[in-house]
Design a protein around this motif. Structure first.
Motif, PDB file in Angstrom:
ATOM      1  N   ASP A  93      -3.863   6.727  -2.495  1.00 48.88           N
ATOM      2  CA  ASP A  93      -5.209   6.724  -1.422  1.00 48.88           C
ATOM      3  C   ASP A  93      -5.618   6.447  -2.746  1.00 48.88           C
ATOM      4  O   ASP A  93      -5.728   8.187  -3.405  1.00 48.88           O
ATOM      5  N   ARG A  94      -6.901   5.776  -2.117  1.00 49.81           N
ATOM      6  CA  ARG A  94      -8.120   6.412  -3.267  1.00 49.81           C
ATOM      7  C   ARG A  94      -8.967   7.475  -3.035  1.00 49.81           C
ATOM      8  O   ARG A  94      -9.436   7.954  -3.492  1.00 49.81           O
TER       9      ARG A  94
ATOM     10  N   TYR B 244       1.521  -1.168  -0.045  1.00 57.09           N
ATOM     11  CA  TYR B 244      -0.090  -0.234   0.122  1.00 57.09           C
ATOM     12  C   TYR B 244       0.807   1.331  -0.045  1.00 57.09           C
ATOM     13  O   TYR B 244       2.305   1.631   0.830  1.00 57.09           O
TER      14      TYR B 244
ATOM     15  N   SER C  19       0.764   5.543   0.352  1.00 56.61           N
ATOM     16  CA  SER C  19      -0.736   6.956   1.013  1.00 56.61           C
ATOM     17  C   SER C  19      -0.454   7.512  -0.243  1.00 56.61           C
ATOM     18  O   SER C  19      -1.879   8.229  -0.884  1.00 56.61           O
TER      19      SER C  19
END
Ligand code: SF4
Length: 166
Positions: free
Chosen positions: A33-34, A28, A30
């Motif tokens: 991020d979505r 992941y 950041s």
């Protein structure tokens, strides 16, 4: 001709995004991020909500003076700052704390038309204390503008690949 810093940033965002995509099941990042895929609609009002803890994260400096958050301390933005109290004297200035809390929120601090109409406004980072250091008043800075656009577009491409499984 040497690529500009922004061109290098754009290329590297693409490469990093590809790498994260390849390892998406256990990685992941950041920066992708979505939240960065959000787009504010034209004429959508900017909410009167805080972007950060400015005004609600009281911080005491080594001399006992109180500030609205660590970034308002003189060690962060210099002497031209606003103290909201002093533990040695027991002073507390609620009007100053309220001013910082109210005028740091997104709708109050955003005054450039460019930002008011910007589709990336919600995810676009700014620091109210940094703004105050820059302008001597709570007015949103725009330094991050090209970075925010490149990052948001990279995130949009990344999540399109995820959602469409391409
Ligand atoms: S600084 Fe740029 S990206 Fe950020 S809200 Fe303003 S116009 Fe949009």
């Amino acid at each position: 001709m040497r690529p500009t810093d922004l061109e290098i940033f754009c290329t590297q965002m693409g490469k990093c995004s590809d790498y994260v995509y390849k390892h998406k099941n256990n990685l992941y990042w950041s920066m992708l991020d979505r939240v960065y895929t959000k787009r504010k609609k034209m004429n959508e009002r900017i909410p009167a909500i805080p972007r950060c803890g400015s005004g609600v994260m009281p911080t005491m400096d080594i001399d006992g003076k109180l500030y609205a958050c660590p970034r308002w301390c003189p060690f962060a933005i210099g002497k031209n700052t606003i103290s909201i109290g002093d533990v040695r004297t027991g002073d507390y200035f609620p009007d100053k704390a309220r001013f910082i809390a109210d005028d740091s929120n997104r709708s109050a601090i955003t005054c450039h038309e460019h930002c008011m109409e910007c589709e990336y406004e919600e995810q676009c980072a700014f620091c109210p204390a940094g703004c105050y250091r820059e302008y001597g008043e709570l007015k949103r800075t725009m330094h991050i503008c090209p970075i925010m656009r490149i990052q948001s577009e990279a995130a949009a491409v990344y999540w399109r690949r995820i959602d469409e499984n391409i």
